[in-house]
Design a protein around this motif. Structure first.
Motif, PDB file in Angstrom:
ATOM      1  N   ALA A  26       0.818  -1.212   0.000  1.00 47.28           N
ATOM      2  CA  ALA A  26       0.000   0.000   0.000  1.00 47.28           C
ATOM      3  C   ALA A  26       0.851   1.261   0.000  1.00 47.28           C
ATOM      4  N   GLN A  27       2.057   1.159   0.569  1.00 49.25           N
ATOM      5  CA  GLN A  27       2.903   2.357   0.725  1.00 49.25           C
ATOM      6  C   GLN A  27       4.343   1.913   0.911  1.00 49.25           C
ATOM      7  N   THR A  28       5.276   2.725   0.421  1.00 50.71           N
ATOM      8  CA  THR A  28       6.700   2.471   0.653  1.00 50.71           C
ATOM      9  C   THR A  28       7.347   3.728   1.217  1.00 50.71           C
ATOM     10  N   ALA A  29       8.430   3.528   1.933  1.00 50.80           N
ATOM     11  CA  ALA A  29       9.194   4.654   2.474  1.00 50.80           C
ATOM     12  C   ALA A  29      10.651   4.232   2.618  1.00 50.80           C
ATOM     13  N   HIS A  30      11.563   5.122   2.258  1.00 44.66           N
ATOM     14  CA  HIS A  30      12.979   4.849   2.492  1.00 44.66           C
ATOM     15  C   HIS A  30      13.191   4.820   3.997  1.00 44.66           C
ATOM     16  N   ALA A  31      13.939   3.817   4.460  1.00 45.31           N
ATOM     17  CA  ALA A  31      14.109   3.631   5.896  1.00 45.31           C
ATOM     18  C   ALA A  31      15.523   3.172   6.212  1.00 45.31           C
ATOM     19  N   ARG A  32      15.929   3.423   7.435  1.00 47.61           N
ATOM     20  CA  ARG A  32      17.259   3.022   7.916  1.00 47.61           C
ATOM     21  C   ARG A  32      17.084   2.201   9.188  1.00 47.61           C
ATOM     22  N   LEU A  33      17.761   1.072   9.213  1.00 45.98           N
ATOM     23  CA  LEU A  33      17.787   0.194  10.380  1.00 45.98           C
ATOM     24  C   LEU A  33      19.160   0.317  11.025  1.00 45.98           C
ATOM     25  N   MET A  34      19.186   0.715  12.270  1.00 46.96           N
ATOM     26  CA  MET A  34      20.448   0.921  12.980  1.00 46.96           C
ATOM     27  C   MET A  34      20.913  -0.387  13.642  1.00 46.96           C
ATOM     28  N   GLY A  35      22.245  -0.563  13.677  1.00 49.25           N
ATOM     29  CA  GLY A  35      22.827  -1.713  14.355  1.00 49.25           C
ATOM     30  C   GLY A  35      22.922  -2.972  13.515  1.00 49.25           C
ATOM     31  N   TRP A  36      22.586  -2.858  12.237  1.00 51.08           N
ATOM     32  CA  TRP A  36      22.626  -4.006  11.323  1.00 51.08           C
ATOM     33  C   TRP A  36      23.247  -3.573  10.009  1.00 51.08           C
ATOM     34  N   ARG A  37      23.895  -4.518   9.315  1.00 51.66           N
ATOM     35  CA  ARG A  37      24.452  -4.230   7.995  1.00 51.66           C
ATOM     36  C   ARG A  37      23.996  -5.285   6.993  1.00 51.66           C
ATOM     37  N   ARG A  38      23.768  -4.827   5.752  1.00 48.76           N
ATOM     38  CA  ARG A  38      23.418  -5.726   4.647  1.00 48.76           C
ATOM     39  C   ARG A  38      24.706  -6.441   4.247  1.00 48.76           C
ATOM     40  N   SER A  39      24.649  -7.766   4.141  1.00 48.57           N
ATOM     41  CA  SER A  39      25.852  -8.531   3.837  1.00 48.57           C
ATOM     42  C   SER A  39      25.495  -9.856   3.174  1.00 48.57           C
ATOM     43  N   GLU A  64      27.975  -3.420  15.484  1.00 54.39           N
ATOM     44  CA  GLU A  64      27.994  -2.163  16.239  1.00 54.39           C
ATOM     45  C   GLU A  64      28.283  -0.994  15.305  1.00 54.39           C
ATOM     46  N   ASN A  65      27.595   0.094  15.496  1.00 48.50           N
ATOM     47  CA  ASN A  65      27.749   1.334  14.727  1.00 48.50           C
ATOM     48  C   ASN A  65      27.400   1.191  13.253  1.00 48.50           C
ATOM     49  N   ALA A  66      26.743   0.110  12.874  1.00 51.86           N
ATOM     50  CA  ALA A  66      26.361  -0.092  11.471  1.00 51.86           C
ATOM     51  C   ALA A  66      24.933   0.397  11.246  1.00 51.86           C
ATOM     52  N   HIS A  67      24.583   0.508   9.975  1.00 53.88           N
ATOM     53  CA  HIS A  67      23.199   0.768   9.603  1.00 53.88           C
ATOM     54  C   HIS A  67      22.956   0.189   8.215  1.00 53.88           C
ATOM     55  N   CYS A  68      21.695  -0.054   7.933  1.00 53.93           N
ATOM     56  CA  CYS A  68      21.308  -0.558   6.624  1.00 53.93           C
ATOM     57  C   CYS A  68      20.172   0.304   6.106  1.00 53.93           C
ATOM     58  N   ASP A  69      20.367   0.864   4.923  1.00 53.42           N
ATOM     59  CA  ASP A  69      19.318   1.628   4.268  1.00 53.42           C
ATOM     60  C   ASP A  69      18.533   0.683   3.368  1.00 53.42           C
ATOM     61  N   GLY A  70      17.220   0.798   3.431  1.00 53.25           N
ATOM     62  CA  GLY A  70      16.352  -0.048   2.635  1.00 53.25           C
ATOM     63  C   GLY A  70      14.994   0.584   2.473  1.00 53.25           C
ATOM     64  N   VAL A  71      13.982  -0.261   2.357  1.00 53.09           N
ATOM     65  CA  VAL A  71      12.622   0.200   2.107  1.00 53.09           C
ATOM     66  C   VAL A  71      11.681  -0.410   3.138  1.00 53.09           C
ATOM     67  N   ALA A  72      10.837   0.444   3.723  1.00 53.54           N
ATOM     68  CA  ALA A  72       9.758  -0.036   4.576  1.00 53.54           C
ATOM     69  C   ALA A  72       8.508  -0.134   3.704  1.00 53.54           C
ATOM     70  N   PHE A  73       7.887  -1.301   3.712  1.00 53.79           N
ATOM     71  CA  PHE A  73       6.677  -1.553   2.928  1.00 53.79           C
ATOM     72  C   PHE A  73       5.496  -1.680   3.882  1.00 53.79           C
ATOM     73  N   ARG A  74       4.447  -0.918   3.626  1.00 55.88           N
ATOM     74  CA  ARG A  74       3.210  -1.121   4.386  1.00 55.88           C
ATOM     75  C   ARG A  74       2.335  -2.059   3.573  1.00 55.88           C
ATOM     76  N   VAL A  75       1.984  -3.171   4.191  1.00 59.59           N
ATOM     77  CA  VAL A  75       1.156  -4.179   3.540  1.00 59.59           C
ATOM     78  C   VAL A  75      -0.261  -3.628   3.387  1.00 59.59           C
TER      79      VAL A  75
END
Length: 188
Positions: A26-39, A64-75
Protein backbone atom coordinates in the motif's frame (compact mmCIF):
# COMPACT_ATOMS: atom_id res chain seq x y z
CA UNK A 1 0.63 -13.70 17.35
CA UNK A 2 -2.57 -12.06 16.32
CA UNK A 3 -2.97 -10.03 13.17
CA UNK A 4 -4.24 -7.07 15.20
CA UNK A 5 -0.77 -6.65 16.73
CA UNK A 6 0.64 -5.72 13.34
CA UNK A 7 -1.94 -3.41 11.83
CA UNK A 8 -0.75 -1.72 9.88
CA UNK A 9 1.89 -4.32 9.03
CA UNK A 10 5.20 -2.85 7.90
CA UNK A 11 8.03 -4.97 6.46
CA UNK A 12 11.67 -3.86 6.11
CA UNK A 13 13.25 -4.81 2.78
CA UNK A 14 17.01 -4.68 2.22
CA UNK A 15 17.58 -7.29 -0.52
CA UNK A 16 15.25 -9.17 -2.84
CA UNK A 17 12.15 -7.82 -1.10
CA UNK A 18 13.02 -4.44 -2.64
CA UNK A 19 12.58 -5.74 -6.18
CA UNK A 20 10.29 -8.68 -5.50
CA UNK A 21 8.17 -8.16 -2.39
CA UNK A 22 5.61 -10.76 -3.40
CA UNK A 23 2.81 -9.22 -1.35
CA UNK A 24 0.38 -6.33 -1.91
CA UNK A 25 2.04 -3.04 -0.98
CA UNK A 26 0.00 0.00 0.00
CA UNK A 27 2.90 2.36 0.72
CA UNK A 28 6.70 2.47 0.65
CA UNK A 29 9.19 4.65 2.47
CA UNK A 30 12.98 4.85 2.49
CA UNK A 31 14.11 3.63 5.90
CA UNK A 32 17.26 3.02 7.92
CA UNK A 33 17.79 0.19 10.38
CA UNK A 34 20.45 0.92 12.98
CA UNK A 35 22.83 -1.71 14.35
CA UNK A 36 22.63 -4.01 11.32
CA UNK A 37 24.45 -4.23 7.99
CA UNK A 38 23.42 -5.73 4.65
CA UNK A 39 25.85 -8.53 3.84
CA UNK A 40 26.21 -11.64 1.69
CA UNK A 41 26.60 -13.64 4.88
CA UNK A 42 24.14 -16.49 4.32
CA UNK A 43 24.76 -19.62 2.28
CA UNK A 44 21.90 -20.29 -0.12
CA UNK A 45 21.20 -23.96 -0.60
CA UNK A 46 17.69 -23.53 -2.02
CA UNK A 47 17.17 -20.35 -4.04
CA UNK A 48 20.62 -19.30 -5.34
CA UNK A 49 22.68 -22.42 -4.80
CA UNK A 50 22.46 -26.09 -3.87
CA UNK A 51 23.63 -28.10 -0.85
CA UNK A 52 26.54 -29.32 -3.00
CA UNK A 53 27.43 -25.85 -4.31
CA UNK A 54 25.93 -23.17 -2.05
CA UNK A 55 25.44 -19.65 -3.27
CA UNK A 56 25.16 -16.54 -1.12
CA UNK A 57 22.23 -14.30 -0.33
CA UNK A 58 21.92 -11.11 1.61
CA UNK A 59 21.05 -11.03 5.26
CA UNK A 60 21.13 -8.45 8.00
CA UNK A 61 24.18 -9.09 10.15
CA UNK A 62 24.26 -7.35 13.50
CA UNK A 63 27.20 -4.95 13.81
CA UNK A 64 27.99 -2.16 16.24
CA UNK A 65 27.75 1.33 14.73
CA UNK A 66 26.36 -0.09 11.47
CA UNK A 67 23.20 0.77 9.60
CA UNK A 68 21.31 -0.56 6.62
CA UNK A 69 19.32 1.63 4.27
CA UNK A 70 16.35 -0.05 2.64
CA UNK A 71 12.62 0.20 2.11
CA UNK A 72 9.76 -0.04 4.58
CA UNK A 73 6.68 -1.55 2.93
CA UNK A 74 3.21 -1.12 4.39
CA UNK A 75 1.16 -4.18 3.54
CA UNK A 76 -2.23 -3.45 1.98
CA UNK A 77 -4.96 -3.57 4.63
CA UNK A 78 -6.62 -6.96 4.86
CA UNK A 79 -3.55 -8.83 3.57
CA UNK A 80 -1.60 -8.99 6.85
CA UNK A 81 -2.17 -12.69 7.64
CA UNK A 82 -1.52 -13.86 4.08
CA UNK A 83 1.63 -11.71 3.92
CA UNK A 84 2.95 -13.10 7.20
CA UNK A 85 2.32 -16.64 5.97
CA UNK A 86 3.95 -15.92 2.61
CA UNK A 87 7.03 -14.25 4.11
CA UNK A 88 7.52 -16.98 6.69
CA UNK A 89 7.41 -19.61 3.96
CA UNK A 90 9.77 -17.59 1.76
CA UNK A 91 12.27 -16.37 4.34
CA UNK A 92 12.28 -19.17 6.92
CA UNK A 93 12.77 -22.01 4.44
CA UNK A 94 15.95 -23.19 6.21
CA UNK A 95 15.65 -21.40 9.58
CA UNK A 96 18.81 -19.35 8.90
CA UNK A 97 16.80 -16.15 9.23
CA UNK A 98 15.19 -15.03 12.45
CA UNK A 99 11.87 -13.21 12.37
CA UNK A 100 12.22 -10.04 14.42
CA UNK A 101 10.44 -6.75 14.97
CA UNK A 102 12.62 -3.66 14.64
CA UNK A 103 12.39 0.12 14.77
CA UNK A 104 13.34 1.86 11.53
CA UNK A 105 14.06 5.54 10.94
CA UNK A 106 12.35 7.08 7.93
CA UNK A 107 14.41 9.28 5.62
CA UNK A 108 11.46 11.70 5.52
CA UNK A 109 11.59 11.92 9.33
CA UNK A 110 10.08 9.91 12.13
CA UNK A 111 10.25 6.25 13.02
CA UNK A 112 8.23 3.11 12.57
CA UNK A 113 8.03 0.62 15.42
CA UNK A 114 7.44 -3.12 15.27
CA UNK A 115 8.56 -3.48 11.63
CA UNK A 116 8.79 -7.12 10.49
CA UNK A 117 12.46 -7.70 9.71
CA UNK A 118 14.29 -10.93 8.90
CA UNK A 119 17.87 -11.11 10.20
CA UNK A 120 20.56 -13.79 10.07
CA UNK A 121 20.97 -16.26 12.91
CA UNK A 122 24.75 -16.11 13.53
CA UNK A 123 24.59 -19.55 15.16
CA UNK A 124 23.03 -21.21 12.11
CA UNK A 125 25.21 -23.47 9.94
CA UNK A 126 24.41 -21.30 6.87
CA UNK A 127 25.91 -18.17 8.45
CA UNK A 128 29.00 -17.06 6.49
CA UNK A 129 29.99 -13.77 8.07
CA UNK A 130 33.63 -14.84 7.75
CA UNK A 131 33.88 -14.38 3.96
CA UNK A 132 35.84 -11.51 2.45
CA UNK A 133 34.47 -9.71 -0.61
CA UNK A 134 36.69 -11.57 -3.10
CA UNK A 135 35.50 -14.95 -1.81
CA UNK A 136 31.91 -13.73 -1.96
CA UNK A 137 32.44 -12.66 -5.59
CA UNK A 138 33.92 -16.05 -6.53
CA UNK A 139 30.92 -17.88 -5.06
CA UNK A 140 28.30 -15.53 -6.51
CA UNK A 141 29.82 -15.75 -10.00
CA UNK A 142 29.43 -19.53 -10.10
CA UNK A 143 26.41 -20.52 -7.99
CA UNK A 144 23.00 -21.42 -9.41
CA UNK A 145 19.91 -22.48 -7.46
CA UNK A 146 16.19 -23.07 -7.82
CA UNK A 147 15.48 -19.39 -8.52
CA UNK A 148 18.37 -18.97 -10.94
CA UNK A 149 21.97 -17.77 -11.03
CA UNK A 150 23.34 -16.15 -7.91
CA UNK A 151 24.67 -13.18 -9.88
CA UNK A 152 21.13 -12.31 -11.05
CA UNK A 153 20.17 -11.85 -7.39
CA UNK A 154 23.18 -9.56 -6.84
CA UNK A 155 22.53 -7.56 -10.02
CA UNK A 156 18.81 -7.11 -9.32
CA UNK A 157 19.44 -5.98 -5.77
CA UNK A 158 22.31 -3.60 -6.62
CA UNK A 159 20.43 -2.05 -9.54
CA UNK A 160 17.20 -1.56 -7.61
CA UNK A 161 19.05 -0.01 -4.68
CA UNK A 162 20.71 2.37 -7.11
CA UNK A 163 17.37 3.20 -8.77
CA UNK A 164 15.80 4.18 -5.45
CA UNK A 165 18.81 6.27 -4.43
CA UNK A 166 20.27 3.83 -1.90
CA UNK A 167 23.76 3.03 -3.18
CA UNK A 168 25.70 0.23 -1.52
CA UNK A 169 29.46 0.35 -2.12
CA UNK A 170 30.01 -3.35 -1.32
CA UNK A 171 27.28 -4.48 -3.70
CA UNK A 172 28.61 -2.21 -6.44
CA UNK A 173 32.11 -3.64 -6.00
CA UNK A 174 30.74 -7.19 -6.00
CA UNK A 175 28.72 -6.51 -9.15
CA UNK A 176 31.84 -5.32 -11.01
CA UNK A 177 34.04 -8.13 -9.70
CA UNK A 178 31.48 -10.84 -10.46
CA UNK A 179 31.21 -9.55 -14.05
CA UNK A 180 35.01 -9.82 -14.37
CA UNK A 181 35.03 -13.37 -13.00
CA UNK A 182 32.21 -14.47 -15.28
CA UNK A 183 34.07 -13.03 -18.29
CA UNK A 184 37.19 -14.98 -17.25
CA UNK A 185 35.40 -18.31 -16.80
CA UNK A 186 33.32 -18.10 -19.97
CA UNK A 187 34.51 -20.66 -22.51
CA UNK A 188 36.21 -19.09 -25.53
Amino acid sequence: MSEAQFEPLWVFGYGSLIWNPGFPVAQTAHARLMGWRRSFCMSSIHHRGTPEAPGLVLALDQAENAHCDGVAFRVTDGHESATLEYLRERELVSSAYLETRQTVHLSAGGTLENVLTFVIDPDHCQYRGDLDLETQAQIIARAVGGRGPNDEYLINTAEHLHQIGVPDAELSWLQSRVAEIKAEIKPS
